[in-house]
Design a protein around this motif. Structure first.
Motif, short mmCIF file in Angstrom:
data_model
loop_
_atom_site.label_atom_id
_atom_site.label_comp_id
_atom_site.label_asym_id
_atom_site.label_seq_id
_atom_site.Cartn_x
_atom_site.Cartn_y
_atom_site.Cartn_z
N TYR A 53 0.55 -2.77 3.14
CA TYR A 53 1.01 -2.34 1.96
C TYR A 53 0.58 -3.95 1.39
O TYR A 53 0.43 -3.79 0.22
CB TYR A 53 2.87 -2.90 1.69
CG TYR A 53 3.28 -2.76 1.03
CD1 TYR A 53 3.38 -1.23 -0.41
CD2 TYR A 53 4.12 -3.78 0.04
CE1 TYR A 53 4.27 -0.96 -0.93
CE2 TYR A 53 4.81 -3.76 -0.84
CZ TYR A 53 4.71 -2.56 -1.95
OH TYR A 53 5.53 -2.39 -3.38
N ALA A 56 -2.42 -3.54 -0.45
CA ALA A 56 -2.67 -3.17 -1.37
C ALA A 56 -2.46 -3.44 -2.53
O ALA A 56 -2.81 -3.36 -3.78
CB ALA A 56 -2.21 -1.53 -1.20
N LYS A 112 -4.16 -5.72 -4.06
CA LYS A 112 -5.33 -5.79 -5.04
C LYS A 112 -4.69 -5.18 -6.02
O LYS A 112 -6.13 -4.82 -7.20
CB LYS A 112 -6.23 -4.11 -4.64
CG LYS A 112 -6.55 -5.04 -3.17
CD LYS A 112 -7.73 -3.82 -1.97
CE LYS A 112 -8.14 -4.57 -0.80
NZ LYS A 112 -8.62 -3.64 -0.53
N THR A 146 -6.24 -6.88 -9.83
CA THR A 146 -6.61 -6.15 -11.21
C THR A 146 -6.13 -5.42 -12.02
O THR A 146 -7.15 -5.99 -13.49
CB THR A 146 -6.98 -4.77 -10.28
OG1 THR A 146 -8.10 -4.13 -9.15
CG2 THR A 146 -7.39 -3.71 -10.69
N LEU A 194 0.94 1.46 -7.55
CA LEU A 194 0.47 1.54 -6.11
C LEU A 194 0.71 2.95 -5.91
O LEU A 194 0.23 3.15 -4.78
CB LEU A 194 0.82 0.67 -5.18
CG LEU A 194 0.55 0.72 -3.91
CD1 LEU A 194 -0.73 0.61 -3.53
CD2 LEU A 194 1.26 -0.53 -2.83
N ASN A 221 -1.49 5.79 -6.26
CA ASN A 221 -3.01 5.73 -5.25
C ASN A 221 -2.29 5.88 -3.78
O ASN A 221 -3.06 4.86 -3.09
CB ASN A 221 -3.62 4.90 -5.64
CG ASN A 221 -4.79 4.94 -7.02
OD1 ASN A 221 -4.80 5.87 -7.05
ND2 ASN A 221 -4.64 3.98 -7.76
N VAL A 231 -2.61 6.47 -1.15
CA VAL A 231 -3.24 7.39 0.18
C VAL A 231 -4.84 5.89 0.02
O VAL A 231 -4.82 6.75 1.88
CB VAL A 231 -3.85 8.73 -0.29
CG1 VAL A 231 -2.60 10.35 -0.81
CG2 VAL A 231 -4.57 8.53 -1.27
N ASP A 232 -4.78 5.14 -0.19
CA ASP A 232 -5.81 4.73 -0.79
C ASP A 232 -5.24 3.32 0.50
O ASP A 232 -6.15 2.26 1.13
CB ASP A 232 -6.30 3.69 -2.16
CG ASP A 232 -6.88 4.39 -2.85
OD1 ASP A 232 -7.67 5.88 -2.23
OD2 ASP A 232 -6.69 4.72 -3.89
N MET A 233 -3.84 3.30 0.51
CA MET A 233 -3.93 1.71 1.63
C MET A 233 -4.45 2.31 2.83
O MET A 233 -4.54 3.40 3.67
CB MET A 233 -2.59 1.85 1.80
CG MET A 233 -1.40 1.50 0.50
SD MET A 233 0.26 0.79 0.60
CE MET A 233 0.98 1.78 1.11
N GLU A 234 -4.41 1.29 3.33
CA GLU A 234 -4.96 0.93 4.68
C GLU A 234 -4.48 1.21 5.89
O GLU A 234 -3.60 1.15 5.92
CB GLU A 234 -6.15 -0.64 5.35
CG GLU A 234 -7.24 -0.71 4.51
CD GLU A 234 -7.88 -1.80 4.34
OE1 GLU A 234 -8.12 -1.94 5.24
OE2 GLU A 234 -8.35 -2.22 3.25
N TRP A 248 -0.28 9.83 3.07
CA TRP A 248 -1.15 9.36 3.47
C TRP A 248 -1.21 9.22 5.15
O TRP A 248 -2.41 8.88 5.90
CB TRP A 248 -0.38 8.16 3.29
CG TRP A 248 -1.07 7.11 3.92
CD1 TRP A 248 -2.00 5.99 3.58
CD2 TRP A 248 -0.50 6.16 5.10
NE1 TRP A 248 -2.54 4.68 4.48
CE2 TRP A 248 -1.05 5.29 5.04
CE3 TRP A 248 0.77 6.02 5.63
CZ2 TRP A 248 -1.39 4.02 5.90
CZ3 TRP A 248 0.70 5.51 7.23
CH2 TRP A 248 -0.63 3.92 7.23
N HIS A 295 -4.16 10.12 7.77
CA HIS A 295 -4.59 9.29 8.83
C HIS A 295 -4.02 9.26 10.63
O HIS A 295 -3.97 8.82 11.40
CB HIS A 295 -4.13 7.54 8.39
CG HIS A 295 -4.48 7.03 7.13
ND1 HIS A 295 -5.48 6.42 7.57
CD2 HIS A 295 -4.11 6.78 5.98
CE1 HIS A 295 -6.30 6.44 6.41
NE2 HIS A 295 -5.67 6.65 5.33
#
Length: 121
Positions: A14, A17, A20, A24, A58, A61, A63-66, A112, A116
């Protein structure tokens, strides 16, 4: 045994993410924000309201978290040993989200976890 597991900072990266999103939005160089020193990320120059704004961005988006390395495997091992995993998160909190974002956060969290292949019941 029933085991409660949080998402942010336990399963999902988190802070990385969110960094970022902030970098940005503020046109900061990638990786320029240091690890947070407190809730609402004061060392990033955020307060409660600005944190909520970036957090909401956040959630759009999510689903883009690692996933943290080894997190999925650890949960899978616990499940294989007969334990039940319950996800414990504040993502549905009305303190943090208004109703539309609350639903987005819950839906995105489930998506998410499914993307994963995170084990939960």
């Amino acid at each position: 045994m029933i085991i409660g597991v949080d998402v942010d900072g336990v399963l999902a990266k988190y802070n990385e993410a969110l960094a970022k999103v902030v970098e940005t939005t503020q046109n900061l160089p990638p990786g320029s924000l240091k690890p947070p020193t407190g809730w609402n990320f004061p060392n990033w120059g955020l307060n409660r309201e600005s944190f909520r704004i970036y957090h909401t961005m956040l959630m759009h988006n999510i689903v883009d978290m690692e996933v943290y390395p080894g997190a999925k495997e650890a949960l899978d091992k616990l499940v294989s040993l007969g334990h039940t995993i319950r996800i414990v998160t504040s993502r549905g909190s009305t303190d943090l989200h208004d109703t539309p974002v609350k639903h987005l956060a819950i839906k995105g969290t489930i998506e998410w976890m499914d993307i994963h292949a995170i084990s939960y019941h």
